[in-house]
Design a protein around this motif. Structure first.
Motif, mmCIF file in Angstrom:
data_model
loop_
_atom_site.group_PDB
_atom_site.id
_atom_site.type_symbol
_atom_site.label_atom_id
_atom_site.label_comp_id
_atom_site.label_asym_id
_atom_site.label_seq_id
_atom_site.Cartn_x
_atom_site.Cartn_y
_atom_site.Cartn_z
ATOM 1 N N SER A 142 17.742 10.807 70.339
ATOM 2 C CA SER A 142 16.445 10.705 70.191
ATOM 3 C C SER A 142 16.255 10.455 68.917
ATOM 4 N N LEU A 143 15.169 9.550 68.329
ATOM 5 C CA LEU A 143 15.198 9.130 67.015
ATOM 6 C C LEU A 143 14.434 10.272 66.158
ATOM 7 N N ASP A 144 13.397 10.657 66.798
ATOM 8 C CA ASP A 144 12.667 11.818 65.847
ATOM 9 C C ASP A 144 12.501 13.246 66.679
ATOM 10 N N CYS A 280 9.131 1.825 67.129
ATOM 11 C CA CYS A 280 10.281 2.542 67.932
ATOM 12 C C CYS A 280 10.868 1.444 69.049
ATOM 13 N N GLU A 297 19.630 3.016 63.175
ATOM 14 C CA GLU A 297 18.897 4.519 63.662
ATOM 15 C C GLU A 297 18.564 5.469 62.899
ATOM 16 N N ALA A 298 20.082 5.797 61.860
ATOM 17 C CA ALA A 298 19.904 7.032 60.938
ATOM 18 C C ALA A 298 18.758 6.466 59.784
ATOM 19 N N HIS A 301 15.127 6.619 60.698
ATOM 20 C CA HIS A 301 14.964 8.009 60.725
ATOM 21 C C HIS A 301 14.295 8.523 59.532
ATOM 22 N N GLU A 302 14.831 7.935 58.432
ATOM 23 C CA GLU A 302 14.698 8.581 57.131
ATOM 24 C C GLU A 302 13.419 7.888 56.359
ATOM 25 N N SER A 304 9.371 6.252 56.145
ATOM 26 C CA SER A 304 8.168 6.559 56.411
ATOM 27 C C SER A 304 7.221 5.887 55.432
#
Length: 353
Positions: A142-144, A280, A297-298, A301-302, A304
Motif C-alpha cells: 500500500s502507498l499510504d 496514485c 513509491e517511497a 509517500h513522503e 505532500s
C-alpha cells in the motif's frame, strides 16, 4: 333529405308526436349536377351526413347501451387488474431473488472474513494454480497505509481471481464501480472511508494495466471508468523492450566544449496538485514500469503540498544516493503533475564550439 331547407321545428314536433322513426340525410354540399349514383351512395350506403330526427324508445336504448358499456368497462378493468397483479408478483419475485442473492453474498463474505490467513492462501493457491513463491504483482504494498484490513497478497489475489484470471478478451467491460463494490463487500475496511479504499483499488487496477493484464478504456460520462482484460493467465505477459535508437550525431569531444553565458534548467513545485486519486493511479503505472519502482513509491509517500523540500531537485539529490538518476526522478514528478520545468538566465552551461 335536406338540400336547401332542414326540417323545421313544427315538422319535427309532428314527427315526434306520431313517434315516426325518421332520419335526415344532408345533401346540402352536393351540386345539382351531381349524378344519381353519387346521391344513391350518400343516401343508401354512407353512414355520414345522417342524423336521427326521431328514434323510438330512445331512453330504453340509451340505458341498454350504457349497460353494455358498463359491462365492457368492468371487463377491461378486470383484465387490467389481472395484468397489474401479475406485474406486481413478478417484481416481488425479482426483489426476493435480489434479496436472497444479497443475503448469500453477505453470508459468503462473512464466512470468508472469518477464514484464517492460511486457509485463504490455500484457497487462492488452488484457484489460481500458484506453486511456490507468491507472484510479485499479487502483493503490491500500500502507498499510504492499509485502507483494506487484509494483507495485500490476499485481497489482490482474490480480486485477480474474481475479475482477471481466465477472463481475457471476453465480450464485457470490467466496470471499476463493480470491482470497488465487490471489495467493500468482501473485505473488512475498518473505519477507513470509501474514498481511501477507492484510491487503493484504483491504484492496483492501474498497476495491473502497467503489468499488461488490463487495458484502461476511455471514460464516458454515462458509464464511468472501465477496463478490458487483455491477459488472463497467471504469468504476466512479456514486456516489449524498446529498441535502442542510435545517436543522432557523434559525441562531441570534451576539448570542443566550452561554457557560455546562457540559460540553465530549473524546477519548481506546482502551485496546485492534481487530486490524490489521480496521482496514485498515474503513479501506479509509472512505478510498475520502472526498475526503481519501490524507491519512487517511497519518495511519493513522503511528499505532500505541505511536506516537501523547498527545491524539487533536493528530491533528486536524495534519490541519487540510492542509484536513481535525476532525470528519472524529475520525469516521475513531472508526469504526476507535481513540478514544472523552467529556464532561468544567468548560469553557465556547456555548448559546442
Amino acid at each position: 333529405m335536406y338540400f336547401n331547407h332542414k326540417v323545421d321545428a313544427e315538422k319535427l314536433r309532428k314527427i315526434a308526436r306520431l313517434e315516426l322513426p325518421a332520419i335526415e340525410v344532408d345533401l346540402s354540399d352536393m351540386d345539382v349536377s351531381t349524378g344519381f349514383d353519387s346521391i344513391t351512395q350518400r343516401v343508401v350506403h354512407d353512414a355520414s351526413h345522417k342524423s336521427w330526427l326521431f328514434f323510438p324508445n330512445q331512453e330504453e336504448e340509451r340505458k341498454r347501451l350504457r349497460s353494455k358499456l358498463a359491462r365492457r368497462i368492468r371487463l377491461i378493468n378486470s383484465e387490467q387488474r389481472t395484468r397489474d397483479a401479475a406485474v406486481r408478483e413478478r417484481r416481488a419475485a425479482e426483489e426476493r431473488k435480489l434479496r436472497e442473492a444479497f443475503t448469500r453474498r453477505q453470508e459468503a463474505a462473512r464466512r470468508y472474513r472469518e477464514m484464517s490467513f492460511e486457509n485463504k492462501e490455500l484457497d487462492l493457491r488452488k484457484r489460481l494454480g500458484i506453486i511456490g513463491r507468491w507472484p510479485y504483482y499479487l502483493q503490491k504494498a500500500s502507498l499510504d497505509g492499509n485502507a483494506i484490513q487484509e494483507k495485500p497478497m490476499i485481497w489482490q489475489a482474490a480480486l485477480f481471481a474474481r475479475f482477471v484470471f481466465k477472463k481475457a478478451n471476453l465480450s464485457y467491460d470490467l466496470d471499476y464501480k463493480l470491482v470497488l463494490s465487490w471489495v467493500l463487500e468482501r473485505f473488512d475496511t475498518g473505519s477507513n472511508s470509501i474514498d481511501s479504499v477507492s484510491v487503493e483499488v484504483k491504484r492496483y487496477l492501474a498497476y495491473l494495466c502497467a503489468c499488461g493484464f488490463l487495458r484502461k478504456l476511455p471514460v464516458y460520462r454515462h458509464k464511468g471508468q472501465c477496463y478490458v482484460v487483455v491477459h488472463g493467465e497467471l504469468v504476466p505477459p512479456k514486456r516489449v523492450e524498446e529498441s535502442k535508437k542510435p545517436p543522432l550525431q557523434a559525441p562531441v569531444p570534451a576539448e570542443m566544449v566550452k561554457p557560455v553565458r546562457g540559460q540553465h534548467e530549473h524546477w519548481i513545485w506546482r502551485a496546485s496538485w492534481p487530486m490524490w486519486n489521480d496521482i496514485c493511479e498515474k503513479a501506479g503505472e509509472l512505478i510498475a514500469a520502472s526498475s526503481h519502482g519501490e524507491l519512487l513509491e517511497a519518495l511519493l509517500h513522503e511528499l505532500s503540498p505541505f511536506r516537501r523540500p523547498d527545491e524539487p531537485l533536493e528530491c533528486a539529490a536524495i534519490m541519487k544516493i540510492h542509484g536513481v538518476s535525476q532525470a528519472e526522478v524529475m520525469s516521475f514528478l513531472e508526469s504526476l503533475g507535481l513540478v514544472l520545468k523552467s529556464s532561468l538566465p544567468g548560469r553557465d552551461r556547456p555548448t559546442n564550439r
